[in-house]
Design a protein around this motif. Sequence first.
Motif, PDB file in Angstrom:
ATOM      1  N   GLY A 290       0.801  -1.224   0.000  1.00  0.00           N
ATOM      2  CA  GLY A 290       0.000   0.000   0.000  1.00  0.00           C
ATOM      3  C   GLY A 290       0.826   1.263   0.000  1.00  0.00           C
ATOM      4  N   GLU A 381       1.720  -2.030   6.414  1.00  0.00           N
ATOM      5  CA  GLU A 381       0.683  -1.505   5.531  1.00  0.00           C
ATOM      6  C   GLU A 381       0.691   0.020   5.608  1.00  0.00           C
ATOM      7  OE1 GLU A 381      -3.040  -3.295   6.552  1.00  0.00           O
ATOM      8  OE2 GLU A 381      -2.433  -5.292   5.853  1.00  0.00           O
ATOM      9  N   ASN A 383      -1.117   2.163   3.565  1.00  0.00           N
ATOM     10  CA  ASN A 383      -2.443   2.752   3.309  1.00  0.00           C
ATOM     11  C   ASN A 383      -2.348   4.091   2.579  1.00  0.00           C
ATOM     12  OD1 ASN A 383      -4.097   0.687   4.689  1.00  0.00           O
ATOM     13  ND2 ASN A 383      -3.003   1.408   6.509  1.00  0.00           N
ATOM     14  N   VAL A 386      -0.787   1.659  -3.871  1.00  0.00           N
ATOM     15  CA  VAL A 386      -0.937   0.253  -4.255  1.00  0.00           C
ATOM     16  C   VAL A 386       0.397  -0.465  -4.467  1.00  0.00           C
ATOM     17  CG1 VAL A 386      -3.176   0.669  -5.326  1.00  0.00           C
ATOM     18  CG2 VAL A 386      -1.111   0.859  -6.724  1.00  0.00           C
ATOM     19  N   GLU A 387       1.517   0.220  -4.295  1.00  0.00           N
ATOM     20  CA  GLU A 387       2.809  -0.395  -4.589  1.00  0.00           C
ATOM     21  C   GLU A 387       3.317  -1.222  -3.414  1.00  0.00           C
ATOM     22  OE1 GLU A 387       4.254  -0.613  -7.372  1.00  0.00           O
ATOM     23  OE2 GLU A 387       3.068   0.831  -8.520  1.00  0.00           O
ATOM     24  N   THR A 388       4.122  -2.229  -3.731  1.00  0.00           N
ATOM     25  CA  THR A 388       4.684  -3.125  -2.715  1.00  0.00           C
ATOM     26  C   THR A 388       6.183  -3.304  -2.937  1.00  0.00           C
ATOM     27  OG1 THR A 388       4.375  -5.169  -3.980  1.00  0.00           O
ATOM     28  CG2 THR A 388       2.511  -4.394  -2.675  1.00  0.00           C
TER      29      THR A 388
END
Length: 409
Positions: A290, A381, A383, A386-388
């Motif tokens: 996130g 996380e 928040n 959308v990247e990891t």
Amino acid sequence: MISINGGVCAAKGFMAASYAAEIRKKGRDDMAMIFSKEPCTVAGTFTSNVVKAAPVMWDKNIVSSGKPVHAVVVNSGIANACTGKEGMDACKAEAKCVAEHFGDTFSAESVLVASTGVIGMQLPVDKMLNAISEMIPLLESDEAHATSASKAIMTTDTVNKEFAVEFELDGKKVHIGGMTKGSGMIHPRMCTMLCFLTTDVAISKELLQKALSEDIVDTFNMISVDGDTSTNDTCVILANGTAGNKEIIDDDEDFETFRSALHQVNATLATRMAADGEGASHLFTAKVVGARNKDQARTLARSVVSSTLTKAAIYGRDANWGRILCAMGYSGAQFDPEKVDLYFVNDIGKIAVYKQGVPLDFDEDFAAEILGYQEVTALIEMNEGVETATAWGCDLTHEYVDINAEYRT
């Protein structure tokens, strides 16, 4: 895509051998060779340390020249770093010796060399040239010789590290295999301690380099044992094209398949190095999800696994999540701490310890049980997007200090 045995010999046309040159110690093989009769396209990445070992400079010149490569010679025990002209002369002597034994069918500039071990010592060149002469008749293309080669390049490693995959391109079965060594002085800003990859895929030099350079960002560059970037970091891949596939010359579906296979090999080898950090008792993973962008995710994950205090807490089975937040805070990445959720995770469960700026009451005994397992993950996380990104490290133990207090003497 399937994983297979064979290491650097899994790809067609590659052979390996090892030999006990007695560079620093007796009783074990300490030199290895990888060889392909067919000329190989080569790509490589090397240490960002300003102090570069002689073999790094030798190999960089060959990789950048575009010349084909037939062999790699590796020694453990002495790094051949900070050794001046004598160190470069040793590289040339090794490469020339290999070429001469093959009847000068290729030049010394077709031979890569690599070293690992103590910095500031000169190589025993006569012993090494004799070892090369003895190794060449021993070259074979089987799994046993690949494994012996992977063991010969170890220093403080407790286990050898090799991996290979088989997949399909252009209707042909093709392979990528590799071996690495690395246990201490691991904090890559390019690749890893030493890594040698082989493939029978036909691929252009430009795309081979592109695949390697882009993949190390999320594999070898995402591991840390002790925060020290080595003088000898080298990662090279040799492609001899013997599988018979149509040469990959475009960034197309075949190239994406190749990249996916290369990633599987590199990620596996990288994880195994992190798990075998000097004195380590835990593989410690930081997974950031996130995130706002990829750079933010990578920076945060690397900072967490590199934190000395966090590594010590993992060793002590102490769910001291504040150290993780602290490491994130000084990483240089910008984020909102009040959006962050933190968990410790492994196969037995998941426990939340911090949520959006507020510490949580949690079962300390269960947290300690999770941290007591050999593999543990800090799930972070953000928040924010959308990247990891995932980084791998290990805990910091008393044994690490013992190993490095006596490494040279």
